[in-house]
Write a protein that holds these residues in place. Structure first.
Motif, PDB file in Angstrom:
ATOM      1  N   GLU A 191       0.824  -1.203   0.000  1.00 37.43           N
ATOM      2  CA  GLU A 191       0.000   0.000   0.000  1.00 37.43           C
ATOM      3  C   GLU A 191       0.860   1.256   0.000  1.00 37.43           C
ATOM      4  N   LEU A 192       1.926   1.265   0.813  1.00 32.30           N
ATOM      5  CA  LEU A 192       2.818   2.421   0.838  1.00 32.30           C
ATOM      6  C   LEU A 192       3.428   2.659  -0.536  1.00 32.30           C
ATOM      7  N   LYS A 193       3.841   1.594  -1.215  1.00 26.68           N
ATOM      8  CA  LYS A 193       4.426   1.738  -2.555  1.00 26.68           C
ATOM      9  C   LYS A 193       3.414   2.294  -3.542  1.00 26.68           C
ATOM     10  N   GLN A 194       2.187   1.822  -3.450  1.00 23.01           N
ATOM     11  CA  GLN A 194       1.153   2.310  -4.359  1.00 23.01           C
ATOM     12  C   GLN A 194       0.939   3.813  -4.193  1.00 23.01           C
ATOM     13  N   ILE A 195       0.853   4.258  -2.950  1.00 27.50           N
ATOM     14  CA  ILE A 195       0.621   5.681  -2.679  1.00 27.50           C
ATOM     15  C   ILE A 195       1.784   6.521  -3.168  1.00 27.50           C
ATOM     16  N   MET A 196       2.991   6.170  -2.733  1.00 25.28           N
ATOM     17  CA  MET A 196       4.152   6.981  -3.081  1.00 25.28           C
ATOM     18  C   MET A 196       4.422   6.973  -4.578  1.00 25.28           C
ATOM     19  N   SER A 197       4.184   5.848  -5.222  1.00 19.33           N
ATOM     20  CA  SER A 197       4.454   5.751  -6.656  1.00 19.33           C
ATOM     21  C   SER A 197       3.480   6.595  -7.467  1.00 19.33           C
ATOM     22  N   ARG A 198       2.225   6.656  -7.039  1.00 20.63           N
ATOM     23  CA  ARG A 198       1.271   7.538  -7.724  1.00 20.63           C
ATOM     24  C   ARG A 198       1.730   8.986  -7.652  1.00 20.63           C
ATOM     25  N   TRP A 199       2.152   9.417  -6.465  1.00 21.22           N
ATOM     26  CA  TRP A 199       2.597  10.808  -6.316  1.00 21.22           C
ATOM     27  C   TRP A 199       3.856  11.067  -7.137  1.00 21.22           C
ATOM     28  N   GLN A 200       4.741  10.099  -7.177  1.00 20.26           N
ATOM     29  CA  GLN A 200       5.973  10.279  -7.940  1.00 20.26           C
ATOM     30  C   GLN A 200       5.705  10.372  -9.445  1.00 20.26           C
ATOM     31  N   THR A 201       4.828   9.527  -9.956  1.00 17.56           N
ATOM     32  CA  THR A 201       4.620   9.472 -11.408  1.00 17.56           C
ATOM     33  C   THR A 201       3.677  10.565 -11.909  1.00 17.56           C
ATOM     34  N   VAL A 202       2.621  10.865 -11.170  1.00 19.58           N
ATOM     35  CA  VAL A 202       1.662  11.875 -11.619  1.00 19.58           C
ATOM     36  C   VAL A 202       2.294  13.272 -11.635  1.00 19.58           C
ATOM     37  N   LEU A 203       3.127  13.562 -10.643  1.00 13.35           N
ATOM     38  CA  LEU A 203       3.705  14.905 -10.561  1.00 13.35           C
ATOM     39  C   LEU A 203       4.959  15.075 -11.415  1.00 13.35           C
ATOM     40  N   HIS A 204       5.541  13.992 -11.919  1.00 16.07           N
ATOM     41  CA  HIS A 204       6.773  14.100 -12.710  1.00 16.07           C
ATOM     42  C   HIS A 204       6.574  15.007 -13.921  1.00 16.07           C
ATOM     43  N   LEU A 205       7.405  16.023 -14.027  1.00 14.80           N
ATOM     44  CA  LEU A 205       7.399  17.014 -15.109  1.00 14.80           C
ATOM     45  C   LEU A 205       6.178  17.930 -15.094  1.00 14.80           C
ATOM     46  N   GLU A 206       5.247  17.706 -14.165  1.00 15.26           N
ATOM     47  CA  GLU A 206       4.031  18.520 -14.095  1.00 15.26           C
ATOM     48  C   GLU A 206       3.976  19.377 -12.831  1.00 15.26           C
ATOM     49  N   GLY A 207       4.598  18.888 -11.760  1.00 15.48           N
ATOM     50  CA  GLY A 207       4.585  19.593 -10.489  1.00 15.48           C
ATOM     51  C   GLY A 207       5.783  19.161  -9.673  1.00 15.48           C
ATOM     52  N   TRP A 208       5.662  19.197  -8.349  1.00 15.34           N
ATOM     53  CA  TRP A 208       6.809  18.844  -7.511  1.00 15.34           C
ATOM     54  C   TRP A 208       6.329  18.285  -6.182  1.00 15.34           C
ATOM     55  N   ASN A 209       7.055  17.261  -5.694  1.00 14.11           N
ATOM     56  CA  ASN A 209       6.715  16.600  -4.435  1.00 14.11           C
ATOM     57  C   ASN A 209       7.474  17.194  -3.258  1.00 14.11           C
ATOM     58  N   ALA A 210       6.846  17.163  -2.095  1.00 20.41           N
ATOM     59  CA  ALA A 210       7.499  17.424  -0.813  1.00 20.41           C
ATOM     60  C   ALA A 210       7.555  16.084  -0.086  1.00 20.41           C
ATOM     61  N   ASN A 211       8.742  15.545   0.119  1.00 24.20           N
ATOM     62  CA  ASN A 211       8.889  14.190   0.645  1.00 24.20           C
ATOM     63  C   ASN A 211       9.259  14.203   2.130  1.00 24.20           C
ATOM     64  N   TYR A 212       8.452  13.521   2.924  1.00 22.91           N
ATOM     65  CA  TYR A 212       8.686  13.496   4.372  1.00 22.91           C
ATOM     66  C   TYR A 212       8.066  12.248   4.982  1.00 22.91           C
ATOM     67  N   LEU A 213       8.595  11.856   6.122  1.00 24.05           N
ATOM     68  CA  LEU A 213       7.988  10.831   6.964  1.00 24.05           C
ATOM     69  C   LEU A 213       7.760  11.342   8.378  1.00 24.05           C
ATOM     70  N   ASN A 214       8.408  12.471   8.720  1.00 22.00           N
ATOM     71  CA  ASN A 214       8.310  13.048  10.061  1.00 22.00           C
ATOM     72  C   ASN A 214       7.889  14.505   9.974  1.00 22.00           C
ATOM     73  N   ASN A 215       7.126  14.959  10.936  1.00 22.10           N
ATOM     74  CA  ASN A 215       6.949  16.392  11.184  1.00 22.10           C
ATOM     75  C   ASN A 215       6.363  16.579  12.583  1.00 22.10           C
ATOM     76  N   HIS A 216       6.025  17.812  12.924  1.00 26.13           N
ATOM     77  CA  HIS A 216       5.570  18.127  14.279  1.00 26.13           C
ATOM     78  C   HIS A 216       4.189  17.567  14.591  1.00 26.13           C
ATOM     79  N   ASP A 217       3.454  17.113  13.576  1.00 25.83           N
ATOM     80  CA  ASP A 217       2.101  16.595  13.769  1.00 25.83           C
ATOM     81  C   ASP A 217       2.028  15.078  13.689  1.00 25.83           C
TER      82      ASP A 217
END
Length: 566
Positions: free
Chosen positions: A307-333
């Protein structure tokens, strides 16, 4: 078309100021404390500091309830301290990105004080006020912090909306005068010389016309009405206007907090031709271990790598050359990723390095949250009295009222509380981990005696130095920044394997997400079988006589290979 720009090539370090470094002994981190650690951040190699809110605030939600956009919270210092921090950071080549809340203010903001004073006050419509219906609330929407989004105000016999705490009334973006005030404030900060904004809760600045009730098939008292206050079309009109009026005149980095969308919808924010934001934080991967969003986040479900691969791969492929990803696993929330997706016991070091390899080798800008680079872990306070987070405290009270057993409530809190990420930074093994000379605002994690920055810096094989290597590699190899992502082995339940490709440069990234010993078979496609292989990075020493064609991986092993195709 590939567009090269500085914020794509940057690595961002997030600072939660109250927990980063105290300089005056009051037990709370501050701006002078951040300044004192700039050389540490230079050593790490980061390019941008994202600072969580430091504006004047009564602190009901740790600074996300702003009472004065033009002043610094007393606990953090003064505006002179901020100006000095900005100057010292810029001297070292580090940019500053501010965290800005435009969806709501504090209920102690002068605008709200005026707004609630009478129905005919000029600032009444700066906020969202409604009369009750049939002796009850204006609608059935649920707050992010549980309960209704409406708070009754006796003085004017009306309710005001708060998607978050009752101390955080939502601004009314239909009021042009209020919006103009926000524009002027944003420009004021930009003229100071800051380098960007992270826009908190920006997806919520527009609410559905008429504020209708949400569908309520389960007959619940309150309903989390995401579709009625998240990512509505008019948000984009307002962001484009903000860009046109203010942001586009500066070489900024902008990132939005936009929960509840997929990559296709994210392109409406970050598409190259949209002129809204540079990137957004997506949340799909943050709910792989939960029954749902909102209050459902506390209900744990086992996550799967597929499931994690499916989610991350969609974001990687859909945004390629069209937009940009912010990649994180940690934050204050979020809880600490090491405790959540890795192993914070026997394989703490190995899994921390593996997870770092994952986020830094994806296409997009990587974000490091304070303490991530030294392998900090979740906290499990024995008593609710030790917790400080308003969301956590509200959840505890709500669950107690409905009769949930104490041990089950605390187990959920230990796993998912935002306070997991908010324990003070662990600098050394001395008093209060070197965070303060006073009493820390919240209890330290006891493991600071062996998990701390000083120990990490002394050890050349530490998590800290591994992060340094990752950041250095990113600056040396354009393919890590701009290369196209391709997932291999999509159904493998243990290995996450992908390639990055830019022209003739190819990288192969192999990640073992668990403590088992799977075998990786070298790919035959795309000419990889005959490629010349160079290892760029690994979190283990290569085994003697290992067979690359049938590579037996060790627990939480990560490898990055450069492939030279024949």
């Amino acid at each position: 078309m590939l567009k090269k720009i500085w914020w794509k090539e940057a690595v961002v370090y997030q600072i939660y100021p109250i927990s980063f470094q105290d300089s005056d002994g009051d037990g709370k981190g501050d701006l002078q404390g951040i300044q004192s650690r700039l050389d540490y951040l230079c050593e790490l190699g980061i390019d941008v500091i994202w600072i969580c809110p430091v504006y004047k605030s009564p602190n009901h939600d740790n600074g996300y309830d702003i009472s004065d956009y033009y002043a610094i919270m007393d606990e953090f210092g003064t505006m002179d301290d901020f100006d000095e921090l900005l100057h010292k950071a810029h001297e070292r080549g580090i940019k500053i990105m501010m965290d800005l809340v435009l969806n709501h203010t504090s209920d102690e903001h002068p605008w709200f004080t005026e707004s609630r004073s009478s129905k005919d006050n000029p600032k009444r419509d700066y906020y969202i006020w409604r009369t009750g219906k049939n002796g009850g609330y204006p609608n059935n929407w649920e707050s992010y912090f549980s309960g209704s989004v409406w708070k009754y105000d006796k003085l004017t016999d009306e309710y005001y909306m708060h998607l978050y705490s009752e101390h955080q009334p939502d601004l009314n973006w239909e009021n042009e005068e209020m919006v103009g005030e926000l524009y002027r404030m944003v420009e004021w900060w930009l003229k100071k010389g800051i380098d960007g904004f992270r826009f908190d809760a920006i997806a919520h600045i527009v609410k559905a016309e008429g504020l209708p009730d949400a569908d309520n098939p389960d007959k619940r008292t309150w309903v989390r009405a995401y579709q009625l206050f998240s990512n509505l079309e008019q948000v984009h009109d307002l962001l484009r206007m903000l860009n046109e009026k203010v942001l586009m005149r500066y070489p900024l980095m902008t990132v939005g907090e936009t929960s509840g969308l997929g990559p296709e919808q994210a392109l409406d924010y970050v598409g190259d031709q949209r002129h809204e934001l540079n990137m957004v934080f997506q949340f799909e991967h943050m709910f792989v271990d939960a029954e749902g969003q909102g209050t459902e986040k506390w209900k744990f479900k086992p996550w799967t790598l597929v499931e994690l691969k499916q989610i991350m791969s969609r974001w990687q492929t859909v945004l390629h050359l069209e937009g940009w990803n912010a990649n994180y696993l940690n934050n204050h929330d979020q809880p600490r990723a090491l405790s959540r997706f890795g192993n914070d016991g026997q394989y703490r070091v190995e899994s921390a390095k593996m997870l770092a390899t994952f986020t830094h080798m994806l296409e997009g800008t990587p974000y490091i949250y304070q303490g991530e680079e030294i392998g900090m872990t979740n906290i499990a306070y024995p008593s609710i009295d030790d917790y400080r987070d308003v969301e956590t405290l509200n959840y505890y009270e709500q669950q107690r009222k409905i009769g949930e057993p104490e041990e089950e409530i605390m187990a959920a809190i230990w796993r998912k509380s935002r306070d997991n990420a908010r324990t003070p930074m662990q600098w050394n093994d001395g008093y209060a981990a070197g965070f303060t000379d006073g009493d820390p605002w919240m209890k330290m994690n006891d493991n600071y005696t062996y998990i701390n920055a000083e120990t990490e810096r002394r050890n050349p094989d530490s998590i800290f130095h591994y992060y340094r290597k990752l950041i250095a590699l990113r600056k040396q190899h354009e393919v890590i920044v701009y290369g196209e992502y391709k997932l291999l082995l999509p159904l493998d339940t243990e290995l996450y394997v992908f390639t990055r490709m830019l022209g003739q440069e190819h990288l192969l990234v192999i990640l073992n997400f668990f403590d088992r010993d799977p075998v990786f078979h070298w790919p035959e496609e795309d000419g990889y079988a005959a490629a010349k292989v160079e290892m760029l990075l690994s979190n283990y020493e290569p085994a003697q006589g290992e067979n690359l064609r049938e590579l037996k991986l060790r627990p939480y092993e990560a490898r990055v290979y450069k492939l030279i195709l024949k």
